[in-house]
Design an enzyme around this catalytic site. Structure first.
Site, PDB file in Angstrom:
ATOM      1  N   ASP A  32       0.820  -1.216   0.000  1.00 45.65           N
ATOM      2  CA  ASP A  32       0.000   0.000   0.000  1.00 45.65           C
ATOM      3  C   ASP A  32       0.856   1.271   0.000  1.00 45.65           C
ATOM      4  O   ASP A  32       0.541   2.242  -0.700  1.00 45.65           O
ATOM      5  CB  ASP A  32      -0.902   0.023   1.253  1.00 45.65           C
ATOM      6  CG  ASP A  32      -1.887  -1.153   1.220  1.00 45.65           C
ATOM      7  OD1 ASP A  32      -2.746  -1.244   2.098  1.00 45.65           O
ATOM      8  OD2 ASP A  32      -1.764  -1.975   0.281  1.00 45.65           O
ATOM      9  N   LYS A 114     -27.569 -13.826  -7.186  1.00 47.91           N
ATOM     10  CA  LYS A 114     -28.317 -12.581  -7.354  1.00 47.91           C
ATOM     11  C   LYS A 114     -27.942 -11.668  -6.176  1.00 47.91           C
ATOM     12  O   LYS A 114     -28.388 -11.859  -5.052  1.00 47.91           O
ATOM     13  CB  LYS A 114     -29.814 -12.851  -7.350  1.00 47.91           C
ATOM     14  CG  LYS A 114     -30.654 -11.603  -7.642  1.00 47.91           C
ATOM     15  CD  LYS A 114     -32.129 -11.931  -7.787  1.00 47.91           C
ATOM     16  CE  LYS A 114     -32.930 -10.666  -8.091  1.00 47.91           C
ATOM     17  NZ  LYS A 114     -32.774  -9.627  -7.025  1.00 47.91           N
ATOM     18  N   GLU A 172     -24.200  -4.500  -9.937  1.00 48.90           N
ATOM     19  CA  GLU A 172     -24.753  -4.222  -8.608  1.00 48.90           C
ATOM     20  C   GLU A 172     -23.676  -3.630  -7.709  1.00 48.90           C
ATOM     21  O   GLU A 172     -22.551  -4.145  -7.660  1.00 48.90           O
ATOM     22  CB  GLU A 172     -25.254  -5.548  -7.996  1.00 48.90           C
ATOM     23  CG  GLU A 172     -26.281  -5.399  -6.910  1.00 48.90           C
ATOM     24  CD  GLU A 172     -27.720  -5.340  -7.449  1.00 48.90           C
ATOM     25  OE1 GLU A 172     -27.894  -5.351  -8.698  1.00 48.90           O
ATOM     26  OE2 GLU A 172     -28.653  -5.279  -6.638  1.00 48.90           O
ATOM     27  N   LYS A 289     -29.772 -17.054 -17.000  1.00 50.28           N
ATOM     28  CA  LYS A 289     -30.055 -16.345 -18.241  1.00 50.28           C
ATOM     29  C   LYS A 289     -29.708 -17.265 -19.401  1.00 50.28           C
ATOM     30  O   LYS A 289     -28.623 -17.874 -19.390  1.00 50.28           O
ATOM     31  CB  LYS A 289     -29.216 -15.055 -18.355  1.00 50.28           C
ATOM     32  CG  LYS A 289     -29.502 -14.070 -17.235  1.00 50.28           C
ATOM     33  CD  LYS A 289     -28.512 -12.923 -17.217  1.00 50.28           C
ATOM     34  CE  LYS A 289     -28.774 -12.051 -16.002  1.00 50.28           C
ATOM     35  NZ  LYS A 289     -27.719 -11.036 -15.803  1.00 50.28           N
TER      36      LYS A 289
HETATM   37  N1  9MJ Z   1     -28.754  -8.584  -8.849  1.00 46.86           N
HETATM   38  C1  9MJ Z   1     -28.050  -9.420  -9.591  1.00 46.86           C
HETATM   39  O1  9MJ Z   1     -27.079 -10.028  -9.117  1.00 46.86           O
HETATM   40  N2  9MJ Z   1     -28.413  -9.589 -10.959  1.00 46.86           N
HETATM   41  N3  9MJ Z   1     -29.391  -8.900 -11.590  1.00 46.86           N
HETATM   42  C2  9MJ Z   1     -29.367  -9.350 -12.846  1.00 46.86           C
HETATM   43  C3  9MJ Z   1     -30.243  -8.870 -13.904  1.00 46.86           C
HETATM   44  C4  9MJ Z   1     -31.269  -7.984 -13.751  1.00 46.86           C
HETATM   45  C5  9MJ Z   1     -31.794  -7.817 -15.034  1.00 46.86           C
HETATM   46  C6  9MJ Z   1     -31.081  -8.613 -15.894  1.00 46.86           C
HETATM   47  O2  9MJ Z   1     -30.100  -9.254 -15.186  1.00 46.86           O
HETATM   48  N4  9MJ Z   1     -28.445 -10.306 -13.033  1.00 46.86           N
HETATM   49  C7  9MJ Z   1     -27.842 -10.459 -11.859  1.00 46.86           C
HETATM   50  N5  9MJ Z   1     -26.819 -11.322 -11.592  1.00 46.86           N
END
Ligand code: 9MJ
Length: 322
Positions: A32, A114, A172, A289
């Site tokens: 650092d 998510k 995010e 997806k």
């Molecule tokens: N919140 C989150 O981790 N998300 N949100 C999406 C998302 C939201 C709309 C399309 O893809 N994908 C991930 N991994």
């Protein structure tokens, strides 16, 4: 002062590289204090030659004076919301529906946790971060560029080469659990209201008008998708596109995987469900997806939620007394 300009450009490139190693790869090459010495040398050069300062300079993380309010911005492409599956049966129904609509048996999916934070849209123009906005209502959000620039895992400039001249990255902003506990302790010590959960802490830290306050919060960024893209390599799948984002220096989820069919999705959601408590940040499910971009196009969207994606949600965590 060409030698000063050359030295400043060299320092900028070196500091951006070390920032990437430390904050994106979590694998620093230098200690650092060596990083701080380079940063101070660049700050001194930029103080002497202000014309050397660019928006991608690592000295410009904590930027300008706070604005009086957030500007509203429109996303070039709407930010989608996800349809939910709350049981293995509903997840099965999703994979069956997708397979049937595509006329195929085993469909490949991209799978990832998510994250439970604040969705943002980053715009890179010619490789330099030009704007950051909250999701808002999906079409319009708040301009939080100054605040997002303070998040060290958000690159101010893309790495590598042949990135698109225009690239919108979706991801995010989260406040990792460890940082959340430290932040609430600090809030208690200074007699301020504590945050109920890391998601509120991330949102509260980003929606601070003064970026200097945001800079004191240990926020992290994980990207999971893209919006408008002009130029750059042609990708046929979501997975390829995410690998390209990784090559350009954007942080991806370490748990990102490609899985096949219902069995692949079910095994994945069980595996991540078992890991949930060990992850460094809160998640409220996993996301699947359809991998092939042509299949995503073919499936399209219902209202604002895509037919080609589903969020598998876990039961809410018992309200831990944090
Ligand atoms: N919140 C989150 O981790 N998300 N949100 C999406 C998302 C939201 C709309 C399309 O893809 N994908 C991930 N991994």
């Amino acid at each position: 002062p060409d030698s000063a300009r050359a030295r400043a450009e060299a320092l900028r490139a070196e500091l951006l590289h070390h920032n990437y190693r430390y904050y994106v790869l979590d694998d620093p090459e230098i200690p650092d204090d060596a990083y701080d010495r380079l940063l101070r040398e660049l700050q001194a050069l930029e103080a002497e030659y202000p014309e050397l300062v660019g928006p991608d300079s690592p000295t410009q993380r904590v930027g300008a004076e706070p604005l009086a309010a957030f500007a509203e911005v429109e996303h070039r492409l709407p930010m989608l919301s996800l349809d939910n599956a709350k049981s293995a049966e509903e997840l099965a129904a999703f994979t069956v529906r997708v397979g049937r609509a595509l006329g195929r048996e085993a469909v490949d999916f991209v799978a990832e946790p998510k994250l439970d934070g604040l969705a943002i849209n980053l715009t890179y123009e010619d490789g330099v971060l030009s704007r950051a906005a909250t999701r808002g209502d999906g079409r319009r959000g708040e301009d939080v560029t100054a605040q997002v620039r303070t998040v060290r895992s958000v690159p101010l400039r893309l790495r590598g080469a042949d990135w698109p001249r225009l690239l919108e990255v979706r991801g995010e902003i989260v406040l990792p659990t460890a940082g959340f506990a430290r932040l609430n302790a600090r809030m208690r010590e200074s007699g301020q209201r504590t945050f109920a959960n890391p998601r509120n802490a991330a949102a509260g830290s980003l929606r601070q008008l003064d970026p200097a306050v945001t800079a004191t919060r240990p926020l992290a960024f994980v990207c999971y998708g893209f919006g408008a893209v002009e130029g750059g390599p042609a990708c046929a799948t979501q997975y390829e596109m995410l690998q390209a984002l990784r090559d350009w220096g954007l942080p991806l989820s370490p748990q990102l995987e490609r899985v096949r069919g219902l069995d692949g999705c079910d095994a994945y959601q069980r595996r991540i469900g078992a890991l949930r408590e060990q992850l460094p940040y809160d998640i409220d499910g996993v996301v699947f997806k359809v991998d092939a971009l042509a299949d995503q196009q073919a499936l399209g969207f219902v209202a604002r939620a895509p037919r080609w994606a589903i969020a598998f949600k876990y039961p809410a965590q018992e309200a831990l007394t944090r």
